[in-house]
Write an enzyme that holds these catalytic residues in place. Structure first.
Site, PDB file in Angstrom:
ATOM      1  N   TYR A 157       0.809  -1.204   0.174  1.00 38.94           N
ATOM      2  CA  TYR A 157      -0.169   0.278  -0.178  1.00 38.94           C
ATOM      3  C   TYR A 157       0.855   1.196  -0.068  1.00 38.94           C
ATOM      4  O   TYR A 157       0.922   2.423  -0.549  1.00 38.94           O
ATOM      5  CB  TYR A 157      -0.877  -0.242   1.052  1.00 38.94           C
ATOM      6  CG  TYR A 157      -1.946   1.143   1.296  1.00 38.94           C
ATOM      7  CD1 TYR A 157      -3.322   1.454   1.118  1.00 38.94           C
ATOM      8  CD2 TYR A 157      -1.687   2.147   2.086  1.00 38.94           C
ATOM      9  CE1 TYR A 157      -4.497   2.416   0.539  1.00 38.94           C
ATOM     10  CE2 TYR A 157      -2.682   2.995   2.525  1.00 38.94           C
ATOM     11  CZ  TYR A 157      -3.333   3.245   1.770  1.00 38.94           C
ATOM     12  OH  TYR A 157      -4.414   4.510   1.950  1.00 38.94           O
TER      13      TYR A 157
HETATM   14  P1  NAP Z   1     -13.418   2.957   0.453  1.00 43.71           P
HETATM   15  O1  NAP Z   1     -14.472   3.467   1.282  1.00 43.71           O
HETATM   16  O2  NAP Z   1     -13.309   1.358   0.681  1.00 43.71           O
HETATM   17  O3  NAP Z   1     -13.600   3.056  -1.097  1.00 43.71           O
HETATM   18  C1  NAP Z   1     -12.401   2.402  -2.008  1.00 43.71           C
HETATM   19  C2  NAP Z   1     -12.928   2.714  -3.699  1.00 43.71           C
HETATM   20  O4  NAP Z   1     -12.096   2.088  -4.438  1.00 43.71           O
HETATM   21  C3  NAP Z   1     -14.141   1.689  -3.006  1.00 43.71           C
HETATM   22  O5  NAP Z   1     -15.134   2.686  -4.125  1.00 43.71           O
HETATM   23  C4  NAP Z   1     -14.173   0.840  -4.706  1.00 43.71           C
HETATM   24  O6  NAP Z   1     -15.448   0.115  -4.904  1.00 43.71           O
HETATM   25  C5  NAP Z   1     -13.040   1.421  -5.458  1.00 43.71           C
HETATM   26  N1  NAP Z   1     -12.454   0.402  -5.736  1.00 43.71           N
HETATM   27  C6  NAP Z   1     -11.603  -0.662  -5.750  1.00 43.71           C
HETATM   28  N2  NAP Z   1     -10.791  -1.721  -5.832  1.00 43.71           N
HETATM   29  C7  NAP Z   1     -11.650  -1.046  -7.447  1.00 43.71           C
HETATM   30  C8  NAP Z   1     -10.802  -1.435  -8.688  1.00 43.71           C
HETATM   31  N3  NAP Z   1     -10.058  -2.800  -8.928  1.00 43.71           N
HETATM   32  N4  NAP Z   1     -11.544  -0.719  -9.199  1.00 43.71           N
HETATM   33  C9  NAP Z   1     -12.285  -0.096  -9.184  1.00 43.71           C
HETATM   34  N5  NAP Z   1     -12.406   0.505  -8.520  1.00 43.71           N
HETATM   35  C10 NAP Z   1     -12.009  -0.412  -7.260  1.00 43.71           C
HETATM   36  O7  NAP Z   1     -11.983   3.381   0.583  1.00 43.71           O
HETATM   37  P2  NAP Z   1     -12.041   5.062   1.183  1.00 43.71           P
HETATM   38  O8  NAP Z   1     -11.000   4.794   2.246  1.00 43.71           O
HETATM   39  O9  NAP Z   1     -12.077   5.800   0.235  1.00 43.71           O
HETATM   40  O10 NAP Z   1     -10.279   5.761   0.212  1.00 43.71           O
HETATM   41  C11 NAP Z   1     -10.081   6.572  -1.057  1.00 43.71           C
HETATM   42  C12 NAP Z   1      -8.807   7.512  -1.505  1.00 43.71           C
HETATM   43  O11 NAP Z   1      -8.504   7.931   0.066  1.00 43.71           O
HETATM   44  C13 NAP Z   1      -8.041   5.799  -1.597  1.00 43.71           C
HETATM   45  O12 NAP Z   1      -6.792   6.764  -2.660  1.00 43.71           O
HETATM   46  C14 NAP Z   1      -7.063   6.155  -0.369  1.00 43.71           C
HETATM   47  O13 NAP Z   1      -5.931   5.563   0.066  1.00 43.71           O
HETATM   48  C15 NAP Z   1      -7.197   7.221   0.539  1.00 43.71           C
HETATM   49  N6  NAP Z   1      -7.643   7.021   2.092  1.00 43.71           N
HETATM   50  C16 NAP Z   1      -7.813   6.987   2.707  1.00 43.71           C
HETATM   51  C17 NAP Z   1      -7.923   7.106   4.578  1.00 43.71           C
HETATM   52  C18 NAP Z   1      -8.912   6.773   5.006  1.00 43.71           C
HETATM   53  O14 NAP Z   1      -8.013   5.900   6.211  1.00 43.71           O
HETATM   54  N7  NAP Z   1     -10.303   5.899   4.297  1.00 43.71           N
HETATM   55  C19 NAP Z   1      -5.980   7.059   4.748  1.00 43.71           C
HETATM   56  C20 NAP Z   1      -5.216   7.506   3.495  1.00 43.71           C
HETATM   57  C21 NAP Z   1      -5.502   7.414   2.593  1.00 43.71           C
HETATM   58  P3  NAP Z   1     -15.445  -1.260  -5.593  1.00 43.71           P
HETATM   59  O15 NAP Z   1     -15.524  -1.991  -4.601  1.00 43.71           O
HETATM   60  O16 NAP Z   1     -17.019  -0.561  -5.861  1.00 43.71           O
HETATM   61  O17 NAP Z   1     -14.708  -1.301  -6.735  1.00 43.71           O
END
Ligand code: NAP
Length: 254
Positions: A157
């Site tokens: 990651y």
């Molecule tokens: P999340 O709620 O788990 O959402 C992840 C999204 O990515 C979902 O819509 C999922 O949809 C999609 N996805 C996963 N694999 C995919 C694929 N192969 N093709 C197309 N879509 C795909 O995550 P989040 O926390 O909102 O994260 C959003 C961003 O913020 C990420 O880049 C993450 O690294 C970053 N971030 C998050 C945090 C945190 O604490 N949450 C902290 C730092 C950075 P499907 O399952 O429908 O494909």
């Protein structure tokens, strides 16, 4: 509510978390959305919610690691809305949490394919469409993990997300003269499905909150507002940068 009036926008990872919140906010600001993720039903729900609020959105489900899907998303935006102005490349998988010696090559490859190669393929096809329009804004979602903090168990990651920063810098210099800005948003802990996967017990969640100077994690909407800044003309002189929106997790020592 007109910061993105008439803009044609792709958001990946739109079926949940930060991407979903950003899609809703971008639509409220007048943007016309192509929502991307693998789960069609969740995307359909999102498109319905945007339409009910008077906005414009279409859903196209697929895997961001598939180049044909990256092309299809751009074709959808150009076909429906006449071009492409903004792309929020935000899809993620966390993958296995294990020390590197125990991490499978399969996990490493899947995480890099989704988080880094997926974003590269997105930008590869988005940039020519934006150039044809005379400019645009590409945003990658990175993180503090692998940038300002090492977190155990997150080798793939962290590598994928640090890789996005290098990619962003190169794309920013390659495309600045064409009016295309490229930036990375670096959230702190945010209340989403991915965060629940990272910290599944109340003890783990309290530990994560305590890592932040603000002693809480963010809402997806707080991250969406920062993505809106990078998407909109409010950041018209901002390119090649890491926008850290992390509640102080990078600087906290308390
Ligand atoms: P999340 O709620 O788990 O959402 C992840 C999204 O990515 C979902 O819509 C999922 O949809 C999609 N996805 C996963 N694999 C995919 C694929 N192969 N093709 C197309 N879509 C795909 O995550 P989040 O926390 O909102 O994260 C959003 C961003 O913020 C990420 O880049 C993450 O690294 C970053 N971030 C998050 C945090 C945190 O604490 N949450 C902290 C730092 C950075 P499907 O399952 O429908 O494909």
């Amino acid at each position: 509510m007109t910061q993105l009036l008439g803009k044609s926008i792709i958001v990946t990872g739109a079926s949940s978390g930060i991407g979903r919140a950003a899609a809703l906010l971008f639509a409220r600001e007048g943007g016309r959305l192509v929502a991307a993720a693998r789960r069609q039903a969740e995307l359909d729900d999102l498109v319905g919610e945007i339409a009910e609020a008077g906005g414009t959105a279409a859903a196209l489900a697929g895997d961001v690691a598939d180049e044909a899907y990256a092309k299809a998303l751009v074709a959808e935006a150009v076909g429906r809305f006449g071009g492409l102005d903004v792309a929020f490349n935000n899809a993620v998988i966390i993958g296995e949490m294990s020390p590197a010696p125990d991490m499978t090559l399969d996990n490493w490859s899947k995480v890099i394919a989704t988080n880094l190669t997926g974003a590269f393929l997105g930008a590869k096809h988005q940039i020519p469409a934006m150039a044809a329009r005379g400019g645009g804004s590409v945003i990658f979602t990175s993180t503090f993990v692998g940038h300002t903090a090492g977190m155990p168990g997150m080798a793939a990651y962290a590598a994928s997300k640090a890789g996005l920063i290098g990619l962003m810098q190169v794309l920013a210099v390659e495309n600045g003269a064409r009016g295309i800005r490229v930036n990375a948003l670096l959230p702190g802990g945010t209340d989403t499905a991915a965060a629940a996967e990272f910290a599944s017990s109340e003890d783990a969640r309290a530990f994560v909150r305590g890592l932040h100077a603000l002693k809480r994690i963010s809402t997806p909407e707080e991250q969406a507002r920062s993505a809106l800044y990078l998407a909109s003309d409010a950041s018209s002189f901002t390119t090649g940068t890491t926008l850290i929106v992390d509640g102080g997790v990078s600087i906290n020592r308390t």
